[in-house]
Design an enzyme around this catalytic site. Structure first.
Site, mmCIF file in Angstrom:
data_model
loop_
_atom_site.group_PDB
_atom_site.id
_atom_site.type_symbol
_atom_site.label_atom_id
_atom_site.label_comp_id
_atom_site.label_asym_id
_atom_site.label_seq_id
_atom_site.Cartn_x
_atom_site.Cartn_y
_atom_site.Cartn_z
ATOM 1 N N CYS A 1 65.496 22.430 72.994
ATOM 2 C CA CYS A 1 65.827 21.519 74.094
ATOM 3 C C CYS A 1 65.884 22.142 75.396
ATOM 4 O O CYS A 1 65.151 22.589 75.964
ATOM 5 C CB CYS A 1 66.838 20.500 73.594
ATOM 6 N N ASP B 1 58.028 13.390 70.187
ATOM 7 C CA ASP B 1 59.376 13.396 71.052
ATOM 8 C C ASP B 1 59.479 12.557 71.936
ATOM 9 O O ASP B 1 58.640 12.414 72.968
ATOM 10 C CB ASP B 1 59.291 15.117 71.420
ATOM 11 N N HIS C 1 62.060 14.598 68.189
ATOM 12 C CA HIS C 1 62.700 15.705 68.846
ATOM 13 C C HIS C 1 63.555 16.406 67.951
ATOM 14 O O HIS C 1 63.501 17.802 67.948
ATOM 15 C CB HIS C 1 63.792 14.833 69.861
#
Length: 294
Positions: free
Chosen positions: A115, A240, A269
């Protein structure tokens, strides 16, 4: 992933700006390749990454996982004040410290980030050619948020600066609201914070106003062209929403060779960590083996 019987030790290192960052070392059984891992936005080292570090450790890679500045066990004030440029610089200092470890082949140090950590990993790899390879997993590319939130965020940031000059404490906002929204208007899964609490992962649900001021001046697309000739792998979940797939693919297009893209079909995600994570990590291991020759 099965439970690991290999050791883990507490470690710390000092950054150029005088902070002590603390984390965990996952030593492999013999000298060889190494991996420095960076967690997600406002996340401690405890979030998701330890199991992945153990997996790489079991496959012969010594791993370093630490809390970023102002998070968890690491130094840094104000707390929960996130600065991508500073985190990239601290990765340079982590490489400097890590390459002196007797288990680490200094020519085989790779970076791995999830991330926001993926964003920082790409930035650090662009400027530090001691890094042998980089893997960005579901990277957050655009942290500027909703344009409609820009002016309110900047006004809050200026008010915060003025108040702190008068001796007030730093201003904080909730990291994630109950509906899953965050202060800059982006949307995360509403169940994220409750899920982290159930897992016992110590994430503070607050973030500094200045974090969003800093994010408005950070654009990873300006630097990814400089990653080459360091080999880089982007691992992109097909579905995502938190770090939009299209943003990740656009970033990948800006990167130069050598680069590899692994699209996780049908995955969002973070839900890729459930199910066949072994095959996902094996593809990353294969990438590292091919480019770092071990």
């Amino acid at each position: 992933m099965t439970a690991s019987t290999l050791p883990r030790s507490d470690v710390e290192f000092t950054t150029l700006d005088g902070l002590t960052l603390r984390g965990w070392l996952f030593p492999a059984s013999q000298r060889g390749p190494a991996l420095i891992m960076s967690p997600g936005f406002n996340m401690p080292k405890d979030a998701i990454l330890p199991d992945i570090a153990k997996w790489f450790q079991e496959h012969g890679i010594t791993c370093l996982l630490y809390d970023p500045r102002g998070i968890g066990a690491s130094d840094g004030e104000p707390r929960n004040d996130i600065d991508a440029r500073q985190q990239a610089e601290h990765l340079h200092d982590a490489v400097t410290w890590f390459k002196e470890n007797p288990l680490v082949n200094e020519k085989q140090i790779a970076l791995w980030g999830l991330c926001f950590g993926g964003n920082v990993t790409l930035a650090a790899a662009a400027f530090d050619k001691r890094v042998a390879a980089a893997i960005a997993v579901a990277p957050l590319i655009d942290s500027t948020g909703n344009p409609e939130r820009r002016q309110p965020i900047l006004e809050l940031a200026m008010h915060d600066r003025a108040s702190r000059l008068d001796g007030e404490e730093p201003m904080y906002l909730p990291y994630v609201n109950e509906d899953g929204s965050i202060p800059n208007g982006l949307q995360l899964a509403a169940e994220m914070m409750p899920a982290l609490e159930r897992l016992g992962i110590p994430v503070e649900n607050r973030i500094s106003v200045q974090t969003y001021y800093k994010s408005l001046s950070w654009n990873i697309l300006n630097v990814v062209q400089y990653i080459s000739p360091t080999p880089a792998m982007m691992v992109t979940p097909e579905l995502d929403v938190s770090c939009p797939t299209e943003d990740q693919l656009n970033c990948f297009e800006h990167m130069k060779e050598p680069k590899e893209l692994d699209i996780l079909k049908g995955k969002g995600h973070l839900d890729w960590v459930f199910g066949d994570v072994e095959s996902i990590l094996n593809r990353q291991l294969d990438f590292l083996k091919r480019h770092m020759a071990f």
